[in-house]
Design an enzyme around this catalytic site. Structure first.
Site, PDB file in Angstrom:
ATOM      1  N   GLN A 165       0.822  -1.212   0.000  1.00 21.85           N
ATOM      2  CA  GLN A 165       0.000   0.000   0.000  1.00 21.85           C
ATOM      3  C   GLN A 165       0.856   1.262   0.000  1.00 21.85           C
ATOM      4  O   GLN A 165       0.521   2.249  -0.653  1.00 21.85           O
ATOM      5  CB  GLN A 165      -0.933   0.009   1.212  1.00 21.85           C
ATOM      6  N   SER A 211      13.757  -0.740   1.326  1.00 22.63           N
ATOM      7  CA  SER A 211      12.835  -0.013   0.449  1.00 22.63           C
ATOM      8  C   SER A 211      13.331   1.387   0.097  1.00 22.63           C
ATOM      9  O   SER A 211      12.807   2.018  -0.826  1.00 22.63           O
ATOM     10  CB  SER A 211      11.461   0.096   1.115  1.00 22.63           C
ATOM     11  N   GLN A 248       2.907  -0.852  14.440  1.00 20.55           N
ATOM     12  CA  GLN A 248       2.477   0.542  14.482  1.00 20.55           C
ATOM     13  C   GLN A 248       2.574   1.176  15.861  1.00 20.55           C
ATOM     14  O   GLN A 248       2.994   2.324  16.001  1.00 20.55           O
ATOM     15  CB  GLN A 248       1.045   0.661  13.953  1.00 20.55           C
ATOM     16  N   HIS A 272      -6.078   1.112   7.892  1.00 22.65           N
ATOM     17  CA  HIS A 272      -6.666  -0.010   8.623  1.00 22.65           C
ATOM     18  C   HIS A 272      -6.947   0.486  10.032  1.00 22.65           C
ATOM     19  O   HIS A 272      -6.127   1.170  10.628  1.00 22.65           O
ATOM     20  CB  HIS A 272      -5.673  -1.187   8.644  1.00 22.65           C
ATOM     21  N   GLU A 329     -13.356  -9.046  -1.291  1.00 23.79           N
ATOM     22  CA  GLU A 329     -11.988  -9.394  -0.942  1.00 23.79           C
ATOM     23  C   GLU A 329     -11.723 -10.893  -1.068  1.00 23.79           C
ATOM     24  O   GLU A 329     -10.564 -11.313  -1.090  1.00 23.79           O
ATOM     25  CB  GLU A 329     -11.661  -8.890   0.462  1.00 23.79           C
TER      26      GLU A 329
END
Length: 318
Positions: free
Chosen positions: A28, A53, A86, A108, A211
């Protein structure tokens, strides 16, 4: 049906002069960052020191900083790292650096709904959740369309959080197909169970039906292993813990009974009788009842929001 918002409903001006920090550059993360950048938004990517990344994001033309520095200069911080990471990252690197009056965003609702993250009162908090994997969010954007999304406002400190969330969704390309408003609670939760429990049918459709194809496609491409690598660790944990409670030994016994009925000719005999003696009365009644189910009506409306599915409902069965 719940109100659907499109490009013309979004107040794009609320993003003028604002910088968005995308925390994480996975499935995402890369889609959010690139789509927003190409929509004209000032984007910075926040990654931990040593992240593999970093090189990828920089090759895509994005500015990369450590999480703390990215948050310090951001007007909107979108958290797109795994759920289980998180809370710690928020506590140690995001919370101390959030600007007064800025916005904190998620794709989310887990950590907000279960209060693993408790934002300060002086920031907006919203969610924009595309209903598709990142590669599809990115691909459809480049093709001129977009993946539908749901959005939610959790905390409106500025009085403009609704507009901010909708503008963010537009930057992703989601309002090209349509976005629905939901709540953080609804994003945690088959179709009838959710609807009977009070969840909007549109949310139930996305969670239980839309989904399902995404999950099956991943299994088809690379087995359960690829599917489990592609979903969140939260969802993977649910797979292990809840799956055996749904598909039980009783289910297995019933599957064996069905197989035996196919093997011994019971199913064939019943089907022949249905066609000859009953004139397909039960079969046609079942077809009609299932076609009239709420999931079909809601699904048809929602599929119209997805340009890549145009014509999918026109299949004739002779």
């Amino acid at each position: 049906m719940a109100k659907t918002y499109y490009d013309q409903d979004a107040n794009w001006e609320v993003l003028n002069g604002k910088k968005v920090a995308i925390i994480g550059y996975g499935s995402q993360g890369h889609a959010h960052a690139l789509n927003l950048k190409e929509s004209g938004v000032d984007v910075v990517v926040g990654l931990y020191e040593g992240s593999k990344s970093k090189k990828v994001a920089e090759e895509h033309g994005l500015t990369v900083k450590n999480v703390a520095d990215a948050v310090k200069e951001a007007d909107i911080t979108m958290v797109l790292i795994p759920d289980e990471k998180q809370s710690d990252v928020y506590k140690n690197e995001i919370a101390p650096n959030l600007k007064d009056g800025s916005a904190l965003a998620f794709a989310h609702g887990f950590n907000i709904h279960y209060q693993q993250i408790v934002p300060p009162a002086n920031v907006d908090v919203f969610m924009v959740a595309p209903k598709g994997p990142g590669h599809l969010v990115r691909r459809t954007y480049t093709e001129g369309s977009g993946v539908p999304a749901v959005f939610a406002v959790y905390q409106d400190a500025s009085g403009k959080c609704f507009d901010l969330a909708l503008a963010y969704a537009k930057g992703l390309g989601a309002t090209r197909s349509g976005v629905l408003q939901t709540t953080f609670r609804e994003m945690q939760t088959g179709f009838e169970v959710l609807v009977e429990a009070g969840y909007p049918p549109e949310m139930a459709y996305f969670e239980c039906f839309h989904e399902m194809k995404l999950i099956v496609d991943l299994c088809y491409e690379g087995g359960f292993t690829k599917m489990r690598k592609s979903i969140s660790d939260t969802a993977e944990y649910g797979d292990y813990m809840v799956g055996p409670r749904i598909i039980t030994e009783e289910t297995k016994k019933e599957m064996k009974k069905v197989l035996k009925e196919i093997q011994d000719g019971t199913f064939a005999r019943n089907w022949l009788l249905e066609n000859r003696a009953a004139g397909r009365a039960n079969f046609m009644a079942q077809r009609r009842l299932h076609a009239e189910h709420q999931i079909e009506k809601v699904g048809k409306d929602l599929r119209n929001m997805m340009p890549w599915l145009k014509g999918a409902d026109d299949l004739a069965k002779d």
